[in-house]
Scaffold this motif. Structure first.
Motif, PDB file in Angstrom:
ATOM      1  N   GLY A   1       0.826  -1.199   0.000  1.00 10.41           N
ATOM      2  CA  GLY A   1       0.000   0.000   0.000  1.00 10.41           C
ATOM      3  C   GLY A   1       0.859   1.247   0.000  1.00 10.41           C
ATOM      4  N   PHE A   2       1.982   1.186   0.735  1.00  9.59           N
ATOM      5  CA  PHE A   2       2.882   2.341   0.833  1.00  9.59           C
ATOM      6  C   PHE A   2       3.755   2.475  -0.411  1.00  9.59           C
ATOM      7  CE2 PHE A   2       6.750   4.446   2.634  1.00  9.59           C
ATOM      8  CZ  PHE A   2       6.132   5.634   3.018  1.00  9.59           C
ATOM      9  N   VAL A   3       4.192   1.337  -0.955  1.00 11.33           N
ATOM     10  CA  VAL A   3       5.002   1.334  -2.182  1.00 11.33           C
ATOM     11  C   VAL A   3       4.368   0.345  -3.162  1.00 11.33           C
ATOM     12  CG1 VAL A   3       7.296   1.028  -3.206  1.00 11.33           C
ATOM     13  CG2 VAL A   3       7.093   1.815  -0.841  1.00 11.33           C
ATOM     14  N   PRO A   4       3.358   0.783  -3.910  1.00 12.64           N
ATOM     15  CA  PRO A   4       2.735  -0.116  -4.898  1.00 12.64           C
ATOM     16  C   PRO A   4       3.778  -0.622  -5.894  1.00 12.64           C
ATOM     17  CG  PRO A   4       1.412   1.865  -4.581  1.00 12.64           C
ATOM     18  CD  PRO A   4       2.710   2.110  -3.875  1.00 12.64           C
ATOM     19  N   GLY A   5       3.794  -1.934  -6.095  1.00 12.60           N
ATOM     20  CA  GLY A   5       4.771  -2.510  -7.013  1.00 12.60           C
ATOM     21  C   GLY A   5       6.014  -3.022  -6.332  1.00 12.60           C
ATOM     22  N   THR A   6       6.117  -2.899  -5.003  1.00 13.84           N
ATOM     23  CA  THR A   6       7.289  -3.430  -4.297  1.00 13.84           C
ATOM     24  C   THR A   6       7.359  -4.940  -4.441  1.00 13.84           C
ATOM     25  OG1 THR A   6       8.414  -3.597  -2.150  1.00 13.84           O
ATOM     26  CG2 THR A   6       6.025  -3.631  -2.116  1.00 13.84           C
ATOM     27  N   ARG A   7       8.570  -5.490  -4.468  1.00 15.25           N
ATOM     28  CA  ARG A   7       8.753  -6.939  -4.543  1.00 15.25           C
ATOM     29  C   ARG A   7       8.565  -7.602  -3.188  1.00 15.25           C
ATOM     30  NH1 ARG A   7      14.504  -7.455  -5.991  1.00 15.25           N
ATOM     31  NH2 ARG A   7      14.115  -9.681  -5.822  1.00 15.25           N
ATOM     32  N   MET A   8       8.494  -6.819  -2.138  1.00 13.23           N
ATOM     33  CA  MET A   8       8.360  -7.388  -0.802  1.00 13.23           C
ATOM     34  C   MET A   8       6.958  -7.987  -0.660  1.00 13.23           C
ATOM     35  SD  MET A   8       9.377  -5.640   2.763  1.00 13.23           S
ATOM     36  CE  MET A   8       8.567  -5.938   4.309  1.00 13.23           C
ATOM     37  N   SER A   9       6.898  -9.299  -0.461  1.00  5.94           N
ATOM     38  CA  SER A   9       5.614 -10.002  -0.439  1.00  5.94           C
ATOM     39  C   SER A   9       4.971 -10.022   0.941  1.00  5.94           C
ATOM     40  CB  SER A   9       5.794 -11.436  -0.942  1.00  5.94           C
ATOM     41  OG  SER A   9       6.733 -12.134  -0.142  1.00  5.94           O
ATOM     42  N   PHE A  10       5.668  -9.522   1.960  1.00 11.27           N
ATOM     43  CA  PHE A  10       5.136  -9.495   3.319  1.00 11.27           C
ATOM     44  C   PHE A  10       3.883  -8.626   3.368  1.00 11.27           C
ATOM     45  CE2 PHE A  10       5.382  -7.696   7.728  1.00 11.27           C
ATOM     46  CZ  PHE A  10       5.060  -8.872   8.382  1.00 11.27           C
ATOM     47  N   LEU A  11       2.823  -9.131   3.977  1.00 13.29           N
ATOM     48  CA  LEU A  11       1.539  -8.427   3.975  1.00 13.29           C
ATOM     49  C   LEU A  11       1.508  -7.241   4.931  1.00 13.29           C
ATOM     50  CD1 LEU A  11      -0.952 -11.437   3.772  1.00 13.29           C
ATOM     51  CD2 LEU A  11      -0.136  -9.950   1.925  1.00 13.29           C
ATOM     52  N   GLY A  12       2.334  -7.261   5.968  1.00 13.32           N
ATOM     53  CA  GLY A  12       2.391  -6.122   6.876  1.00 13.32           C
ATOM     54  C   GLY A  12       2.036  -6.472   8.302  1.00 13.32           C
ATOM     55  N   LEU A  13       2.253  -5.520   9.200  1.00 15.18           N
ATOM     56  CA  LEU A  13       1.946  -5.660  10.620  1.00 15.18           C
ATOM     57  C   LEU A  13       0.785  -4.732  10.958  1.00 15.18           C
ATOM     58  CD1 LEU A  13       5.601  -5.562  12.027  1.00 15.18           C
ATOM     59  CD2 LEU A  13       4.139  -7.593  11.846  1.00 15.18           C
ATOM     60  N   LYS A  14      -0.341  -5.291  11.309  1.00 14.26           N
ATOM     61  CA  LYS A  14      -1.528  -4.479  11.573  1.00 14.26           C
ATOM     62  C   LYS A  14      -1.455  -3.738  12.897  1.00 14.26           C
ATOM     63  CE  LYS A  14      -4.737  -7.331   8.859  1.00 14.26           C
ATOM     64  NZ  LYS A  14      -5.994  -8.132   8.889  1.00 14.26           N
ATOM     65  N   LYS A  15      -0.827  -4.349  13.910  1.00 12.43           N
ATOM     66  CA  LYS A  15      -0.789  -3.750  15.238  1.00 12.43           C
ATOM     67  C   LYS A  15       0.291  -2.673  15.330  1.00 12.43           C
ATOM     68  CE  LYS A  15      -2.505  -7.826  17.707  1.00 12.43           C
ATOM     69  NZ  LYS A  15      -2.216  -8.812  18.789  1.00 12.43           N
ATOM     70  N   ALA A  16      -0.130  -1.469  15.724  1.00 14.24           N
ATOM     71  CA  ALA A  16       0.817  -0.354  15.860  1.00 14.24           C
ATOM     72  C   ALA A  16       1.895  -0.683  16.892  1.00 14.24           C
ATOM     73  CB  ALA A  16       0.075   0.918  16.251  1.00 14.24           C
ATOM     74  N   GLU A  17       1.531  -1.402  17.952  1.00 15.92           N
ATOM     75  CA  GLU A  17       2.499  -1.756  18.993  1.00 15.92           C
ATOM     76  C   GLU A  17       3.584  -2.669  18.437  1.00 15.92           C
ATOM     77  OE1 GLU A  17       2.676  -3.704  23.501  1.00 15.92           O
ATOM     78  OE2 GLU A  17       0.808  -3.712  22.353  1.00 15.92           O
ATOM     79  N   ASP A  18       3.196  -3.625  17.597  1.00 18.09           N
ATOM     80  CA  ASP A  18       4.188  -4.516  16.993  1.00 18.09           C
ATOM     81  C   ASP A  18       5.155  -3.728  16.116  1.00 18.09           C
ATOM     82  OD1 ASP A  18       3.074  -6.702  18.213  1.00 18.09           O
ATOM     83  OD2 ASP A  18       2.003  -7.421  16.429  1.00 18.09           O
ATOM     84  N   ARG A  19       4.629  -2.792  15.353  1.00 14.66           N
ATOM     85  CA  ARG A  19       5.493  -1.986  14.480  1.00 14.66           C
ATOM     86  C   ARG A  19       6.441  -1.127  15.307  1.00 14.66           C
ATOM     87  NH1 ARG A  19       0.460  -0.932  12.120  1.00 14.66           N
ATOM     88  NH2 ARG A  19       0.557   1.298  12.608  1.00 14.66           N
ATOM     89  N   ALA A  20       5.918  -0.526  16.366  1.00 12.01           N
ATOM     90  CA  ALA A  20       6.759   0.321  17.221  1.00 12.01           C
ATOM     91  C   ALA A  20       7.867  -0.492  17.880  1.00 12.01           C
ATOM     92  CB  ALA A  20       5.899   1.009  18.277  1.00 12.01           C
ATOM     93  N   ASP A  21       7.523  -1.685  18.378  1.00 12.23           N
ATOM     94  CA  ASP A  21       8.532  -2.536  19.024  1.00 12.23           C
ATOM     95  C   ASP A  21       9.591  -2.985  18.020  1.00 12.23           C
ATOM     96  OD1 ASP A  21       7.139  -2.330  21.390  1.00 12.23           O
ATOM     97  OD2 ASP A  21       6.098  -4.244  21.174  1.00 12.23           O
ATOM     98  N   LEU A  22       9.155  -3.347  16.821  1.00  5.55           N
ATOM     99  CA  LEU A  22      10.099  -3.778  15.788  1.00  5.55           C
ATOM    100  C   LEU A  22      11.031  -2.643  15.405  1.00  5.55           C
ATOM    101  CD1 LEU A  22      11.182  -5.783  13.738  1.00  5.55           C
ATOM    102  CD2 LEU A  22       9.320  -5.133  12.192  1.00  5.55           C
TER     103      LEU A  22
END
Length: 258
Positions: free
Chosen positions: A123-144
């Motif tokens: 969604g942030f970079v349409p066309g990226t090769r990164m197949s990871f769907l993403g982290l929905k939880k803001a806390e998980d993203r902040a910790d990472l």
């Protein structure tokens, strides 16, 4: 009361008042320092806790991204020195044109941009090769992000892209030693394009375009010996020999992501 005695009494009372004020100020100062120290310790503990949780979240990333001493590019770019890096510019890694364009437009990796990317990469970079769907939880993203920032502040190692030096023999080492035939690999790839796009896009199926040779060969051998569990890939690789795997690695490594 004599004037001298009265003056002495007043002086003592003034001194007592000043001493009491000094005591109160000292107590207040000690209280402030105690609270500040407690907050600092709590903050440090929270930061350590965040980083520990982030290390657990990072397990989802490490199959593609290495970091730390000796980190090298693989399926994804290594993450050393990530913060402050312009997107799509790490030397030695083949990025998608979409990510390189973002870098040309000024995208730099920091806490804010990483949070948006990690939430939904495509969604942030349409066309990226990164197949990871993403982290929905803001806390998980902040910790990472906390963990990554603590772990990647050191500059990349001079051996970031050097071959692994593990004393154990590398899986697929014989195939890695071969110079794969690109034309033969293109012929063999007719079995792969049912799922994997040669454009490098990752619409539900991970992109394998532009993978480094060793990472590509390692992945196929891991399917071949059942270290990776995708049944289709296990069936595809079970009868492949070293020359076939090396040829596929050479062909897909020669392609440029679009």
């Amino acid at each position: 009361m004599r004037l001298g005695a009265w003056t002495e009494t007043v002086s003592r009372k003034v001194a007592d008042i000043r001493f009491s004020e000094l005591q109160i100020r000292t107590q207040n100062l000690l209280h402030v320092l105690t609270v500040t120290a407690a907050v600092g310790l709590t903050g440090n503990a929270a930061s350590a806790s965040d980083a520990e949780r982030g290390a657990s979240v990072y397990k989802k990333c490490r199959a593609c991204h290495e970091l730390g001493e000796g980190a090298k590019n693989g399926v994804g770019p290594h993450l050393d020195g990530l913060f402050g890096r312009t997107a799509g510019t790490l030397e030695g890694f083949k990025y998608s044109s979409a990510l390189k364009k973002k870098g040309e437009e000024g995208l730099v990796w920091d806490e804010t941009s990483l949070d948006a990317y990690l939430e939904k990469p495509r969604g942030f970079v349409p066309g990226t090769r990164m197949s990871f769907l993403g982290l929905k939880k803001a806390e998980d993203r902040a910790d990472l992000i906390t963990y990554l920032k603590q772990s990647t502040e050191a500059a990349p190692s001079d051996e970031a892209n050097a071959p692994a030096t593990d004393a154990r023999p590398e899986i697929g080492a014989a195939a890695m030693a071969l110079e794969g035939d690109i034309a033969y690999g293109e012929y063999l790839a007719t079995e792969c394009v049912t799922c994997h796009q040669t454009s490098g896009r990752a619409d539900g199926i991970p992109s394998i375009v532009g993978w480094p040779k060793d990472a590509f060969i390692r992945a196929l051998f891991e399917y071949k010996v059942n270290l990776r569990t995708n049944q289709v890939m296990q069936n595809m690789t079970v009868n492949m020999g070293n020359e076939e795997i090396a040829a596929l690695a050479a062909y897909y490594g020669s392609l440029e992501p679009q």
